[in-house]
Design an enzyme around this catalytic site. Structure first.
Site, PDB file in Angstrom:
ATOM      1  N   ASP A  86      -8.978  24.339 -24.759  1.00  0.00           N
ATOM      2  CA  ASP A  86      -8.121  24.780 -25.591  1.00  0.00           C
ATOM      3  C   ASP A  86      -8.622  25.033 -27.050  1.00  0.00           C
ATOM      4  O   ASP A  86      -9.269  23.963 -27.427  1.00  0.00           O
ATOM      5  CB  ASP A  86      -6.819  23.443 -25.604  1.00  0.00           C
ATOM      6  CG  ASP A  86      -5.745  24.044 -26.267  1.00  0.00           C
ATOM      7  OD1 ASP A  86      -5.625  24.343 -27.488  1.00  0.00           O
ATOM      8  OD2 ASP A  86      -4.472  23.857 -25.907  1.00  0.00           O
ATOM      9  N   SER A 123      -0.205  27.580 -28.015  1.00  0.00           N
ATOM     10  CA  SER A 123      -0.921  27.246 -26.404  1.00  0.00           C
ATOM     11  C   SER A 123       0.305  27.411 -25.401  1.00  0.00           C
ATOM     12  O   SER A 123       0.005  27.264 -24.155  1.00  0.00           O
ATOM     13  CB  SER A 123      -1.334  26.003 -26.478  1.00  0.00           C
ATOM     14  OG  SER A 123      -2.503  25.681 -27.217  1.00  0.00           O
ATOM     15  N   HIS A 126       2.167  18.774 -21.991  1.00  0.00           N
ATOM     16  CA  HIS A 126       1.655  19.481 -23.032  1.00  0.00           C
ATOM     17  C   HIS A 126       1.756  20.845 -22.845  1.00  0.00           C
ATOM     18  O   HIS A 126       1.891  21.266 -21.586  1.00  0.00           O
ATOM     19  CB  HIS A 126       0.262  19.127 -23.574  1.00  0.00           C
ATOM     20  CG  HIS A 126      -0.173  19.314 -24.965  1.00  0.00           C
ATOM     21  ND1 HIS A 126      -0.666  20.297 -25.427  1.00  0.00           N
ATOM     22  CD2 HIS A 126       0.115  18.429 -26.223  1.00  0.00           C
ATOM     23  CE1 HIS A 126      -0.756  20.065 -26.800  1.00  0.00           C
ATOM     24  NE2 HIS A 126      -0.349  19.064 -27.159  1.00  0.00           N
ATOM     25  N   SER A 165      -0.422  23.598 -22.563  1.00  0.00           N
ATOM     26  CA  SER A 165      -1.241  24.251 -21.507  1.00  0.00           C
ATOM     27  C   SER A 165      -0.760  23.951 -20.222  1.00  0.00           C
ATOM     28  O   SER A 165      -0.675  24.850 -19.396  1.00  0.00           O
ATOM     29  CB  SER A 165      -2.679  23.921 -21.905  1.00  0.00           C
ATOM     30  OG  SER A 165      -3.050  24.575 -23.167  1.00  0.00           O
ATOM     31  N   ASP A 207      -9.359  21.619 -29.259  1.00  0.00           N
ATOM     32  CA  ASP A 207      -8.219  22.293 -30.226  1.00  0.00           C
ATOM     33  C   ASP A 207      -7.925  21.191 -31.190  1.00  0.00           C
ATOM     34  O   ASP A 207      -8.035  21.733 -32.570  1.00  0.00           O
ATOM     35  CB  ASP A 207      -6.807  22.506 -29.386  1.00  0.00           C
ATOM     36  CG  ASP A 207      -5.783  23.118 -30.373  1.00  0.00           C
ATOM     37  OD1 ASP A 207      -6.024  24.239 -30.870  1.00  0.00           O
ATOM     38  OD2 ASP A 207      -4.812  22.562 -30.434  1.00  0.00           O
ATOM     39  N   HIS A 213      -8.213  21.610 -35.349  1.00  0.00           N
ATOM     40  CA  HIS A 213      -7.146  21.823 -36.185  1.00  0.00           C
ATOM     41  C   HIS A 213      -7.503  20.474 -37.331  1.00  0.00           C
ATOM     42  O   HIS A 213      -7.016  20.674 -38.501  1.00  0.00           O
ATOM     43  CB  HIS A 213      -5.964  21.225 -35.423  1.00  0.00           C
ATOM     44  CG  HIS A 213      -5.196  22.102 -34.854  1.00  0.00           C
ATOM     45  ND1 HIS A 213      -4.446  22.964 -35.697  1.00  0.00           N
ATOM     46  CD2 HIS A 213      -5.094  22.616 -33.428  1.00  0.00           C
ATOM     47  CE1 HIS A 213      -3.797  23.896 -34.742  1.00  0.00           C
ATOM     48  NE2 HIS A 213      -3.854  23.603 -33.591  1.00  0.00           N
ATOM     49  N   ASP A 270      -7.476  29.500 -24.870  1.00  0.00           N
ATOM     50  CA  ASP A 270      -6.190  30.141 -24.790  1.00  0.00           C
ATOM     51  C   ASP A 270      -6.238  30.987 -26.230  1.00  0.00           C
ATOM     52  O   ASP A 270      -5.447  31.891 -26.232  1.00  0.00           O
ATOM     53  CB  ASP A 270      -5.173  29.088 -24.705  1.00  0.00           C
ATOM     54  CG  ASP A 270      -5.359  27.818 -25.647  1.00  0.00           C
ATOM     55  OD1 ASP A 270      -6.538  27.723 -26.087  1.00  0.00           O
ATOM     56  OD2 ASP A 270      -4.724  26.989 -25.802  1.00  0.00           O
ATOM     57  N   HIS A 271      -6.892  30.311 -27.246  1.00  0.00           N
ATOM     58  CA  HIS A 271      -6.916  30.971 -28.532  1.00  0.00           C
ATOM     59  C   HIS A 271      -8.041  30.546 -29.376  1.00  0.00           C
ATOM     60  O   HIS A 271      -8.852  29.563 -28.715  1.00  0.00           O
ATOM     61  CB  HIS A 271      -5.656  30.685 -29.001  1.00  0.00           C
ATOM     62  CG  HIS A 271      -5.263  29.145 -29.429  1.00  0.00           C
ATOM     63  ND1 HIS A 271      -6.000  28.335 -30.268  1.00  0.00           N
ATOM     64  CD2 HIS A 271      -4.633  28.293 -28.659  1.00  0.00           C
ATOM     65  CE1 HIS A 271      -5.908  27.158 -30.251  1.00  0.00           C
ATOM     66  NE2 HIS A 271      -4.821  27.023 -29.166  1.00  0.00           N
ATOM     67  N   HIS A 284      -4.777  28.335 -35.867  1.00  0.00           N
ATOM     68  CA  HIS A 284      -5.206  28.978 -34.828  1.00  0.00           C
ATOM     69  C   HIS A 284      -5.624  30.240 -35.322  1.00  0.00           C
ATOM     70  O   HIS A 284      -5.626  30.671 -36.741  1.00  0.00           O
ATOM     71  CB  HIS A 284      -4.277  29.413 -33.819  1.00  0.00           C
ATOM     72  CG  HIS A 284      -4.021  28.054 -33.306  1.00  0.00           C
ATOM     73  ND1 HIS A 284      -2.831  27.989 -31.948  1.00  0.00           N
ATOM     74  CD2 HIS A 284      -4.371  26.784 -33.127  1.00  0.00           C
ATOM     75  CE1 HIS A 284      -2.437  26.893 -31.583  1.00  0.00           C
ATOM     76  NE2 HIS A 284      -3.562  26.115 -32.105  1.00  0.00           N
TER      77      HIS A 284
END
Length: 520
Positions: free
Chosen positions: A86, A136, A199, A201, A363, A367, A404-405, A480
């Site tokens: 992620d 996500s 979550h 995902s 992720d 962040h 995912d990103h 993101h």
């Protein structure tokens, strides 16, 4: 700012306001001043993309391009394992590779993560139906259901407007996942994550929700903006335990116990449950699956005898799991250990299995602008992938690793070989002669400017293990990015995962390799 303070706010990084747009209810909903609902608002969706068939047709075209090429690989995938990093941008992969080598005492750039050694690689386009930069949830719908949808939505088409519960409850708007396709073919299935089982995902494998934040019935009230009633909108945790395909999962490992327990009950980690309906979903799961077991710590998980067990839930935190570097190793299993146990359980099915395994805290590290934690999570994912490679048969198991990103992390300047990837670039300075960090973010909490707006010397600060890495634009949290992300594949039909593709084509290619689902 200590490492501990990073953990204390770990649940606040993805907010509706950040993902959807600002709302006047923001302050009432979040201590951080964010309204998670804002992420989904005031965004345009092309009309044709509201129909799932648009994405199915596009996937079929991309599959046809690949299968019309000379096919050297005639193998069929009995098993499919999808690993998801992620927020694992290509820059994050590169930085993690360098750090891996430097931890061995080498220059680092020449090293490789386990999945970088796979024979086939490609790129995935991550935009969603109404978002240039995705979250996500819409991405999970793409890479697990094969359909792009609106930001914050899960398992539904883009025809459903944000926070429209009646729309997300309507089966006509549902899109099914590759986990459901595997179950229909008689295969085992399961989810593993270092975040929570509810979550965004992992929820893409089983949930149909207008809002990824509807994880419990209490969350529907919190984020429903007065227009959604839990009595008419099924929360994600309830869907996992009581509806198909979630209730059929053979193995589920991760965090998030609070979403399954009532507020009147304390979980095994000493925190109150989050549900307002008084329902104990774990007890309900146990009654539905008397042949199943629940594990709450590393010892219990490792002691599970997969050959004598039909189903397994492992919940190892009240919320998301701890960063690996900050976890109690005696109590918390690693992603590698959860991966091995999930494969052991799923392997009992002679027809094969589909597993979704997420390194979700990459992720979080990005962040929070703490790559020293995020890159370690990439190493944990790499270890888990290597374990899967080691204990499966390459002739019947397709392994796909992707993200995912992206995140706007950069490796900046012209640092020399072997420059500390977590340190200062020793070969470049700004116009004032001040050295800068090799790793920087576009948006984040700390710009490190003096009273005159000039950059300060970070030589000493950057040595702090809890150092927040610099960013250009001040924000309350990192964001993101819209970059393409990598796809790495090995095993039967892995050659199909090369070139540029829509993210929503990924599950159709996996299904093609395993001969499951309704596609080619």
């Amino acid at each position: 700012k200590s490492s501990q303070s990073v953990l204390l706010v770990v649940a606040e990084i993805h907010t509706q306001e950040q993902l959807l747009g600002r709302s006047n209810l923001a302050k009432a909903r979040s201590m951080s001043g964010f309204d998670p609902n804002a992420l989904a608002k005031n965004k345009y969706t092309p009309p044709e993309e509201k129909n799932a068939q648009f994405w199915y047709d596009l996937a079929n075209e991309e599959i046809a391009k690949r299968v019309n090429l000379p096919q050297a690989d005639k193998r069929k995938a009995k098993n499919v394992i999808m690993f998801l990093g992620d927020g694992m941008s290509l820059t994050t992969v590169a930085a993690a590779r360098i750090l891996k080598g430097q931890l061995k005492g080498n220059t680092g750039e020449e090293d490789s993560l386990s999945f970088e050694k796979f024979p086939h690689t490609g790129l995935s386009r991550t935009y969603c139906s109404n978002a240039q930069v995705p979250d996500s949830a819409c991405t999970a719908t793409a890479y697990l259901c094969g359909v792009k949808t609106n930001i914050v939505a899960l398992g539904i088409t883009a025809a459903v407007n944000f926070n429209n519960c009646s729309g997300s409850e309507d089966p006509a708007n549902h899109v099914s996942s590759i986990a459901a396709w595997a179950q229909a073919a008689g295969k085992a299935s399961g989810i593993v994550t270092t975040t929570t089982l509810t979550h965004a995902s992992p929820s893409g494998a089983y949930a149909h929700s207008t809002n990824r934040f509807f994880e419990s019935d209490t969350d529907i009230v919190t984020y429903g903006e007065g227009q959604n009633d839990p009595a008419y909108c099924t929360d994600i945790a309830t869907q996992l335990i009581t509806q198909e395909p979630g209730k059929n999962f053979d193995v589920m490992l991760g965090g998030g116990m609070g979403k399954f327990l009532p507020k009147t009950m304390q979980d095994v980690f000493g925190k109150q449950g989050e549900r307002s309906d008084g329902v104990n979903l774990l007890s309900k799961w146990q009654s539905l699956h008397p042949d199943g077991a629940l594990a709450y710590n590393r010892k219990q998980l490792l002691s599970v005898n997969a050959t004598s067990l039909k189903r397994l839930i492992g919940l190892f935190n009240s919320g998301v799991m701890d960063f690996h570097k900050m976890a109690d190793a005696s109590q918390k299993p690693t992603l590698e250990e959860m991966t091995q146990k999930a494969i052991e359980v799923a392997s009992q099915n002679e027809n094969g299995y589909f597993l979704f395994i997420e390194g979700g805290l990459i992720d979080y590290g990005n962040h929070y602008n703490v790559p020293q934690l995020g890159l370690d999570e990439v190493h944990e994912l790499s270890n888990a992938v290597q374990k899967a490679v080691d204990i499966t048969n390459p002739d019947d198991t397709l392994i796909v690793v992707t993200s995912d990103h992206a995140h706007p992390l950069s490796i900046s300047g012209y640092p020399g070989r072997g420059t500390d990837i977590l340190g200062l670039n020793q070969h470049d300075t700004d116009v004032n002669g001040v050295k800068y960090a090799t790793l920087n973010y576009a948006v984040g909490m700390e710009q490190y400017l003096d009273e005159n707006g000039q950059r300060v010397d970070l030589t000493e600060k950057i040595k702090d293990p809890s150092f927040l890495y610099p960013s250009y634009i001040k924000g309350q949290i990192g964001v993101h990015a819209g970059d393409d992300v990598g796809i790495f594949a090995t095993g039967p039909q892995s050659h199909l995962f090369s070139g540029m593709m829509q993210q929503s084509t990924i599950p159709h290619l996996m299904a093609y390799a395993a001969c499951i689902g309704d596609g080619p």
